[in-house]
Design an enzyme around this catalytic site. Structure first.
Site, short mmCIF file in Angstrom:
data_model
loop_
_atom_site.label_atom_id
_atom_site.label_comp_id
_atom_site.label_asym_id
_atom_site.label_seq_id
_atom_site.Cartn_x
_atom_site.Cartn_y
_atom_site.Cartn_z
N LYS A 176 2.85 -15.32 2.90
CA LYS A 176 2.93 -16.09 1.64
C LYS A 176 4.41 -16.39 1.38
O LYS A 176 4.97 -16.07 0.34
CB LYS A 176 2.31 -15.28 0.49
CG LYS A 176 2.02 -16.10 -0.77
CD LYS A 176 1.00 -17.19 -0.57
CE LYS A 176 0.72 -17.90 -1.90
NZ LYS A 176 -0.11 -19.12 -1.70
N ASP B 41 -11.52 -8.16 6.96
CA ASP B 41 -12.84 -7.94 6.37
C ASP B 41 -13.56 -9.27 6.17
O ASP B 41 -14.78 -9.36 6.38
CB ASP B 41 -12.71 -7.21 5.03
CG ASP B 41 -12.52 -5.71 5.22
OD1 ASP B 41 -12.42 -5.27 6.38
OD2 ASP B 41 -12.46 -4.98 4.21
N ASP C 60 -3.72 -17.88 1.71
CA ASP C 60 -4.85 -18.52 1.05
C ASP C 60 -5.48 -19.58 1.97
O ASP C 60 -6.70 -19.69 2.07
CB ASP C 60 -4.44 -19.13 -0.30
CG ASP C 60 -3.10 -19.83 -0.25
OD1 ASP C 60 -2.41 -19.79 0.80
OD2 ASP C 60 -2.72 -20.43 -1.27
N TYR D 107 0.82 -1.21 0.00
CA TYR D 107 0.00 0.00 0.00
C TYR D 107 0.85 1.26 0.00
O TYR D 107 0.41 2.32 -0.46
CB TYR D 107 -0.94 0.02 1.21
CG TYR D 107 -2.09 -0.96 1.14
CD1 TYR D 107 -2.27 -1.79 0.04
CD2 TYR D 107 -3.00 -1.06 2.17
CE1 TYR D 107 -3.32 -2.68 -0.03
CE2 TYR D 107 -4.07 -1.94 2.13
CZ TYR D 107 -4.22 -2.76 1.02
OH TYR D 107 -5.27 -3.64 0.97
N ASP E 293 -5.73 -6.50 5.70
CA ASP E 293 -6.91 -5.81 5.19
C ASP E 293 -7.95 -6.82 4.72
O ASP E 293 -9.13 -6.75 5.06
CB ASP E 293 -6.48 -4.89 4.04
CG ASP E 293 -7.59 -3.93 3.62
OD1 ASP E 293 -8.66 -3.92 4.24
OD2 ASP E 293 -7.35 -3.18 2.65
#
Length: 372
Positions: free
Chosen positions: A189, A249, A221, A142, A245
């Site tokens: 990851k 959510d 994942d 980001y 993030d």
């Protein structure tokens, strides 16, 4: 205690839900003889409309001069639907986090027994879920360098992390786990990304300082799948910015509504408290926005200043409102006229009368209570 609190209501439903959090904090101040001073400032789309800047200098200066920040929500369709917009509301929030050094986002996720039927997930999978997500907030993709080729056909976003950025939030996550169920799950990851391999190395090293806390690892994942299949396995989840993030959510479906999830963004010198939901412009001024996430954010603000009794009273008020079905339409299909303001009024009244079983919810639903 005396606190100066900057209030940044923002866009869409932000002002409506933030007003209920302020109402609750004022009730706490009155009940416990504290002094909370609130000062307001624009941020996001409303600030762009007023000044051309999503984070005006005056707003940033106010935040730096106060003890804590109560944040609403930002975003507006006129920017969301315009890919060519050079100035966006979200830029204000990102800059605020960076300027204040708010490197750790803390997001509790809890399955309330009274709301198990509201979740799309099966009761037996989610009952008893109590997770705290620690998301790194000022690094990663980001904030990395972004490029777009001259022909507009190739784009890059650079994901960069330093050891120090990983270390500081890792210590916070492990210290939190020590007061919970003593388990940290690192979500990364590392099988693909070099930045994730650095995360895994640094977190593993630091874990040796916390022998009483178990450390697990999950690829992002798999973690996304496990949060749906077996969320009770998690205690503290630690992860980088973008993964956090997405994961946080996703976890909102456990409670049945994103309108229940609060968060704190903290650094070494400043702290900001906000619901994780967006500005939901379609609901603006309709009185249907759920204020509980914003109210629970206010409870986290109280926790931050070690006002634990006060924070617990706020949470008890939330629990009572959920138990009596005094909630907004996202959670309430039986009584669809309970407004944003009425929920705030109820919790305010509970704080002022915590031992009073006064909550004659039949009257409240009928709009006959004096607190409505």
């Amino acid at each position: 205690m005396k606190l100066k609190i900057a209030v940044l209501p923002g866009d869409g439903i932000g002002p409506e839900v933030t007003a209920q959090a302020v109402k609750v904090l004022k009730a706490i101040a009155q009940e416990f003889d504290h002094s909370f001073q609130f000062k307001y400032a624009p941020v996001g789309a409303v600030a762009i409309d007023e000044t051309g800047d999503p984070l005006p200098k005056e707003t940033l200066d106010l935040c730096k001069a106060t003890d804590a920040i109560l944040f609403g929500a930002i975003g507006d369709p006129k920017y969301d639907n315009n890919p060519d917009a050079q100035v966006r509301p979200e830029q204000g929030l990102l800059k605020l986090r960076k300027e204040l050094g708010l490197y750790a986002n803390i997001r509790p996720v809890k399955a309330y027994d009274t709301l198990l039927d509201k979740s799309p997930l099966k009761k037996q999978f989610i009952k008893g879920t109590d997770i705290c997500i620690y998301r790194e907030l000022t690094g990663g993709i980001y904030f990395g360098e972004k490029t777009l080729s001259e022909d507009g056909n190739t784009a890059t976003d650079l994901c960069v992390y330093s050891r120090s950025e990983i270390e500081r939030i890792t210590h916070l996550a492990f210290k939190s786990a020590q007061s919970r169920k003593r388990k940290v799950t690192l979500v990364d990851k590392a099988n693909v990304l070099e930045s994730s391999r650095l995360w895994r190395k640094v977190v593993t090293e630091i874990s040796q300082e916390y022998k009483d806390v178990k450390l697990d690892y999950l690829f992002v994942d798999n973690a996304a799948m496990q949060i749906i299949l077996n969320p009770k396995q998690f205690d503290v989840i630690l992860t980088e910015n973008m993964f956090g993030d997405i994961i946080s959510d996703e976890a909102s479906v456990i409670g049945g509504s994103i309108g229940l999830l609060a968060s704190a963004s903290v650094g070494d010198y400043f702290a900001m408290f906000e619901p994780i939901h967006g500005s939901y412009p379609q609901a603006k001024n309709l009185g249907i926005a759920n204020p509980i996430a914003s109210i629970l954010s206010a409870a986290m603000l109280l926790d931050h200043f070690e006002l634990y009794e006060e924070a617990e009273l706020v949470r008890e008020g939330v629990e009572r409102s959920l138990k009596l079905n005094i909630t907004t339409p996202d959670l309430n299909t039986k009584f669809n006229h309970i407004s944003t303001t009425k929920v705030g009024d109820f919790i305010e009244d509970f704080i002022n009368n915590p031992k009073d079983t006064n909550m004659n919810f039949t009257n409240i639903h009928l709009g006959q209570s004096t607190i409505i």
